[in-house]
Scaffold this motif. Structure first.
Motif, mmCIF file in Angstrom:
data_model
loop_
_atom_site.group_PDB
_atom_site.id
_atom_site.type_symbol
_atom_site.label_atom_id
_atom_site.label_comp_id
_atom_site.label_asym_id
_atom_site.label_seq_id
_atom_site.Cartn_x
_atom_site.Cartn_y
_atom_site.Cartn_z
ATOM 1 N N ILE A 122 0.875 -1.171 0.000
ATOM 2 C CA ILE A 122 0.000 0.000 0.000
ATOM 3 C C ILE A 122 0.909 1.217 0.000
ATOM 4 O O ILE A 122 1.777 1.354 0.858
ATOM 5 C CB ILE A 122 -0.930 0.032 1.235
ATOM 6 N N HIS A 123 0.716 2.093 -0.971
ATOM 7 C CA HIS A 123 1.539 3.298 -1.085
ATOM 8 C C HIS A 123 0.884 4.447 -0.320
ATOM 9 O O HIS A 123 -0.325 4.645 -0.404
ATOM 10 C CB HIS A 123 1.725 3.671 -2.558
ATOM 11 N N VAL A 124 1.701 5.170 0.425
ATOM 12 C CA VAL A 124 1.190 6.246 1.266
ATOM 13 C C VAL A 124 1.823 7.578 0.885
ATOM 14 O O VAL A 124 2.832 7.631 0.191
ATOM 15 C CB VAL A 124 1.460 5.970 2.767
ATOM 16 N N VAL A 125 1.200 8.615 1.383
ATOM 17 C CA VAL A 125 1.708 9.977 1.272
ATOM 18 C C VAL A 125 1.908 10.454 2.698
ATOM 19 O O VAL A 125 1.039 10.245 3.541
ATOM 20 C CB VAL A 125 0.697 10.882 0.530
ATOM 21 N N LYS A 126 3.038 11.060 2.958
ATOM 22 C CA LYS A 126 3.286 11.611 4.286
ATOM 23 C C LYS A 126 2.625 12.976 4.388
ATOM 24 O O LYS A 126 2.838 13.846 3.554
ATOM 25 C CB LYS A 126 4.787 11.751 4.566
ATOM 26 N N VAL A 127 1.809 13.162 5.404
ATOM 27 C CA VAL A 127 1.224 14.458 5.727
ATOM 28 C C VAL A 127 1.757 14.782 7.116
ATOM 29 O O VAL A 127 1.306 14.205 8.106
ATOM 30 C CB VAL A 127 -0.321 14.414 5.704
ATOM 31 N N GLY A 128 2.756 15.663 7.145
ATOM 32 C CA GLY A 128 3.484 15.856 8.399
ATOM 33 C C GLY A 128 4.241 14.576 8.691
ATOM 34 O O GLY A 128 4.981 14.065 7.852
ATOM 35 N N ASN A 129 4.008 14.011 9.859
ATOM 36 C CA ASN A 129 4.654 12.731 10.185
ATOM 37 C C ASN A 129 3.659 11.577 10.143
ATOM 38 O O ASN A 129 3.926 10.499 10.650
ATOM 39 C CB ASN A 129 5.334 12.818 11.556
#
Length: 134
Positions: free
Chosen positions: A86-93
């Protein structure tokens, strides 16, 4: 001259993104640009005899939301993220999963699940005699 098809297609959708709304909250204008777009869209639809339905679409999901939607634990989702499934995007930490990625993973998961239980379903419907033919 516009055809009826062109008129219908011109009213197909209007997308207002969260960043559009947030960027206008600083303006002193009582009716920000995004709200003007909505009002114009609704007026155009009404003039053409169309009804308008407003909906929202979640663009980013938390790992908890994905876990709940899939019926698995959050730790399972964390393992899938770490494994690159599953690919994620970092939003802050924090990890956020784009909705399109959730849909991709859901489709892949359902295809795998269907393949895994296919033989069991076939055996259930056709009995053990059919299994011996394979």
């Amino acid at each position: 001259m516009q055809s009826n098809y062109d008129v219908i297609m011109s009213l197909a959708h209007l997308t207002i993104n969260p960043e559009d709304v947030r960027s206008n909250t600083r303006d002193s204008d009582p009716r920000p640009a995004w709200l003007e777009q909505v009002a114009a869209y609704v007026q155009r639809a009404a003039a053409e005899g169309a009804s308008v339905t407003l909906t929202s679409k979640q663009r980013m999901l938390t790992p908890d939301q994905v876990a709940a939607a899939l019926g698995v634990s959050r730790s399972t989702i964390s393992r899938k993220i770490k494994a690159g499934e599953i690919h994620v995007v970092k939003v802050g930490n924090r990890n956020r999963i784009p909705y399109e990625e959730f849909e991709r993973f859901w489709d892949a998961t359902m295809a795998n699940d269907a393949a895994l239980v296919g033989d069991d379903i076939e055996a259930e419907f056709f009995g053990e005699a059919r299994e011996s033919c394979h």
